[in-house]
Write an enzyme that holds these catalytic residues in place. Structure first.
Site, PDB file in Angstrom:
ATOM      1  CB  SER A  39      45.765  13.269  25.922  1.00 39.23           C
ATOM      2  OG  SER A  39      44.672  12.609  25.455  1.00 39.23           O
ATOM      3  CG  LEU A  40      48.276   7.796  25.422  1.00 37.77           C
ATOM      4  CD1 LEU A  40      47.766   6.373  25.593  1.00 37.77           C
ATOM      5  CD2 LEU A  40      49.776   7.780  25.184  1.00 37.77           C
ATOM      6  CD  GLU A  70      51.759  -0.458  29.573  1.00 32.15           C
ATOM      7  OE1 GLU A  70      50.805   0.321  29.755  1.00 32.15           O
ATOM      8  OE2 GLU A  70      52.891  -0.228  29.990  1.00 32.15           O
ATOM      9  CE  LYS A  72      43.918   4.828  24.751  1.00 31.62           C
ATOM     10  NZ  LYS A  72      42.518   5.088  25.073  1.00 31.62           N
ATOM     11  CG  ASP A  74      36.808   1.888  26.973  1.00 28.77           C
ATOM     12  OD1 ASP A  74      37.053   3.064  27.297  1.00 28.77           O
ATOM     13  OD2 ASP A  74      35.819   1.571  26.283  1.00 28.77           O
ATOM     14  NE  ARG A  93      43.963  12.516  30.979  1.00 32.52           N
ATOM     15  CZ  ARG A  93      43.712  13.585  30.249  1.00 32.52           C
ATOM     16  NH1 ARG A  93      42.534  14.163  30.343  1.00 32.52           N
ATOM     17  NH2 ARG A  93      44.606  14.092  29.442  1.00 32.52           N
ATOM     18  CD  GLU A 128      42.071   3.955  31.876  1.00 37.85           C
ATOM     19  OE1 GLU A 128      43.073   4.646  32.204  1.00 37.85           O
ATOM     20  OE2 GLU A 128      41.230   4.318  31.042  1.00 37.85           O
ATOM     21  CE1 TYR A 180      48.212   5.036  32.627  1.00 36.23           C
ATOM     22  CE2 TYR A 180      46.441   3.423  32.602  1.00 36.23           C
ATOM     23  CZ  TYR A 180      46.865   4.727  32.595  1.00 36.23           C
ATOM     24  OH  TYR A 180      45.947   5.729  32.562  1.00 36.23           O
ATOM     25  CE  LYS A 269      40.860   4.393  20.547  1.00 36.19           C
ATOM     26  NZ  LYS A 269      40.465   5.605  20.996  1.00 36.19           N
ATOM     27  CB  CYS A 362       1.471  -5.569   7.582  1.00 32.31           C
ATOM     28  SG  CYS A 362       1.970  -4.757   9.108  1.00 32.31           S
ATOM     29  CB  CYS A 365      -2.328  -4.360  10.549  1.00 29.48           C
ATOM     30  SG  CYS A 365      -1.587  -3.749   9.032  1.00 29.48           S
ATOM     31  CB  CYS A 380       2.485  -1.801   6.519  1.00 28.38           C
ATOM     32  SG  CYS A 380       0.781  -1.850   7.107  1.00 28.38           S
ATOM     33  CB  CYS A 386      -0.476  -0.688  10.757  1.00 23.91           C
ATOM     34  SG  CYS A 386       0.907  -1.754  11.152  1.00 23.91           S
TER      35      CYS A 386
END
Ligand code: IVH
Length: 621
Positions: A39-40, A70, A72, A74, A93, A128, A180, A269, A362, A365, A380, A386
């Protein structure tokens, strides 16, 4: 009853990910990765990035090392194996150790070469899989026309498309891959760095994202992050950050890995995306409690994973604070990445109409709106008559965490109310198949289905029934606490203020609200009718709660051996609390496979992290 904001036109209301479909999952064969897919670790600020880089300099090199930045992507990580220059196997993965063999589906993706240009004995390429934003929009449009399932975002669409049992369907979807990572089993090509590897992959026919950059130092990397934070909204694919990698392979090996991620790379991020659009209109909604809230109707824009057309303006004070009016250009973002919110006005419309003022009556109504002491919203007061309030309460009643009447969508609820067929939830249960046939666009089969789902929903668990009643300040969690304490609806109806208020986590305000609800004569008529039509919640077994976890707060992240609900229940049964976010107050983070950013946050705050085995040990003591 809380006013709630609802994304009426949001695709998330009909979303499903094929990933969660167990039947489909079982059909792909497991495949053990030759080399683990790590993972990262995440970083959220430029300061944090600098700390990461300085640590490497301090511990491993004297010179500032070269980096590769690079985007990332999604999407979904996959691993491809090439044997004797030919594409052999493609695997998801999974948990990083074992994935699923989806070779046949991957063969349909044009950016995955079937054959390499050079003679290569063995090569593993990782990357990805993603669906371009424009293709995602087109796919959803088509799904809407053909009555198919809508996807919440390009990532879900890519995942759903990849996991089709029929490769022909995958082939019809516009999927692509950015590569990548490459790993050669021998070093016949003398590749010494990540940037050289990216060039090699490109030459062999892989789709390497052209937006990567070799940076001499962390300052250049920070510039790269800043540039793409602004520019990413103009890309046709979703990216949620920048991956920063040490370029040199020898240095990478020296720096090594933690138990879950390389120390030679980090993911920066991006802060939540802020996107510019124009307010086409300001609508006023009436929620199930009668609270009146303004909503901005926007020129549709793509933000943080989905197309947004509405954004909450919360209340009329907020309109004044923002100085917002119809025609204005605004910046929007998804608060906590879910509900779109207007941040500020960037340009007032020329020749704007007079300032937007709160309505006096309202919009549903026509009743005069009233303020409520201590609250910013207008209400209201026409609770029963209503139409918008009645519809909102029914929509809530049928929703998943309440009576879970699947298929009774907003459109049908609206027709039932507008045609005067339903006023209270109890009225739903006397509807016949013939009644449904009176609605627009309802055929015999759907009418029969609607009748059946309603009749089959009459015995919900007690907690969901309590939640469905929409008692002010009583949501899902509180309903569970109440159900757990009283066990049956009869017992709850007869409960005293003291009995309710002594529940851990419930105070005077909630206890009063519950009593209020049961002393209202109209509510009692509805409850009686529900009972007459056979709506009878199941009793909840009252379990003795232990004090083992009393005073402790747990946060769960990653995949555990059973559903998260089960673990949450165990924690609560033992007197503990659960929370969805990590803070200094968190006692333990229970981490399963593939933990998310909560894990890193816990590490940085020094919060204790335990795995499932350690958790079970705690239970046994
Ligand atoms: S490198 C050992 N580069 O991010 C380093 N990952 O949070 C492994 N991802 O599972 C990853 N774009 O699915 C890398 N340019 C990129 C990426 C990238 C997206 C994903 C990948 C990984 C996840 C880690």
């Amino acid at each position: 009853m809380y006013p709630e904001y609802k994304l009426a036109d949001s695709p998330t209301q009909r979303v499903g990910s094929d990933f969660s479909d167990e039947k489909l999952q079982k059909r792909f064969l497991p495949h053990k990765h030759k080399v683990r897919l790590y993972s990262l670790d995440n970083t959220y600020s430029y300061d944090e990035l600098a700390v990461w880089y300085e640590k490497i300099i301090k511990n491993y090199t004297s010179e500032p090392p070269q980096l590769v930045c690079e985007l990332k992507i999604d999407g979904l990580a996959i691993s491809l194996t090439y044997l004797n220059s030919k594409f052999d196997t493609g695997v998801t993965r999974g948990d990083g150790f074992v994935g699923e063999n989806i070779t046949e589906n991957l063969k349909t993706i044009k950016t995955i070469p079937q054959k390499l240009k050079s003679v290569v004995k063995e090569l593993e390429v990782r990357g990805e899989i993603f669906m371009p934003k424009t293709s995602f929009e087109k796919l959803n449009k088509k799904q809407l026309e053909t009555g198919g399932k809508l996807f919440a975002n390009p990532r879900n669409a890519a995942s759903g498309s990849l996991r089709q049992l029929d490769s022909k369907i995958t082939a019809e979807r516009d999927l692509s891959m950015f590569s990548y990572y490459g790993r050669l089993d021998s070093n016949e090509f003398d590749i010494k760095s990540h940037s050289e590897m990216l060039s090699f992959l490109k030459n062999e026919g892989f789709n390497v994202n052209p937006n990567y950059k070799v940076c001499k130092n962390i300052q250049e990397a920070v510039e790269y992050c800043k540039y793409w934070d602004k520019e990413r909204q103009n890309l046709d694919y979703a990216t949620d950050g920048v991956v920063i990698k040490i370029d040199n392979f020898a240095l990478q090996s020296e720096i090594g890995y933690t138990s879950r991620a390389p120390k030679w790379a980090t993911a920066f991020k991006f802060p939540p995306e802020e996107v510019s659009t124009v307010v086409k209109d300001i609508e006023v909604n009436v929620g199930r409690s009668g609270a009146v809230t303004p909503v901005a109707i926007l020129d549709p824009v793509y933000v943080s994973g989905s197309t947004v057309q509405r954004a909450t303006l919360h209340n009329f004070d907020e309109i004044k604070r923002l100085g917002i009016n119809i025609g204005d250009r605004v910046l929007i973002k998804k608060a906590a990445e879910i509900i779109p919110k207007v941040i500020c006005v960037t340009e007032h419309s020329k020749g704007a109409p007079s300032p937007f003022v709160a309505p006096e009556f309202c919009p549903s109504c026509g009743t005069k709106l009233v303020p409520v002491e201590g609250e910013v919203n207008l209400y209201c007061p026409n609770h029963l008559g209503c139409p918008e309030q009645v519809k909102a309460r029914l929509e809530y009643w049928v929703s998943k965490d309440c009576m879970d009447i699947d298929g009774l969508g907003d459109n049908i609820v609206a027709q039932l109310v507008d045609k005067g067929m339903v006023e209270t939830p109890a009225d739903l249960y006397k509807l016949t198949v013939e009644d449904f046939l009176k609605l627009d666009l309802i055929a015999e089969k759907s009418a029969q289905n609607l009748y059946t789902v309603i009749q089959n929903s009459k015995k919900p668990p007690l907690a969901r029934f309590i939640n469905a009643l929409g008692i002010r300040h009583v949501g899902k969690e509180t309903s569970e606490l109440i159900a757990q304490k009283f066990g049956s609806f009869e017992a709850l109806k007869n409960a005293t203020f003291e009995q309710i208020q002594e529940i851990d986590g419930i105070g005077d305000k909630i206890a009063l609200s519950v009593l209020d609800f049961f002393s209202n004569s109209f509510n009692n008529i509805v409850l009686k009718n529900l009972d007459l039509y056979g709506v009878k919640p199941q009793e909840t077994q009252i379990t003795e709660t232990s004090v083992l976890f009393s005073g402790l707060t747990f946060v769960i992240t990653g995949t555990l051996s059973d559903a998260r609900d089960k673990f949450e229940q165990l924690i609560k049964q033992n007197g503990g609390k659960t929370s969805s976010s990590v803070s200094k107050k968190t006692s333990y983070v229970l981490a399963g496979e593939n933990p998310g950013s909560k894990y890193t946050k816990a590490e940085s705050l020094g919060v204790k992290i335990i795995n499932e085995a350690q958790f079970n040990e705690m239970l046994e003591t």
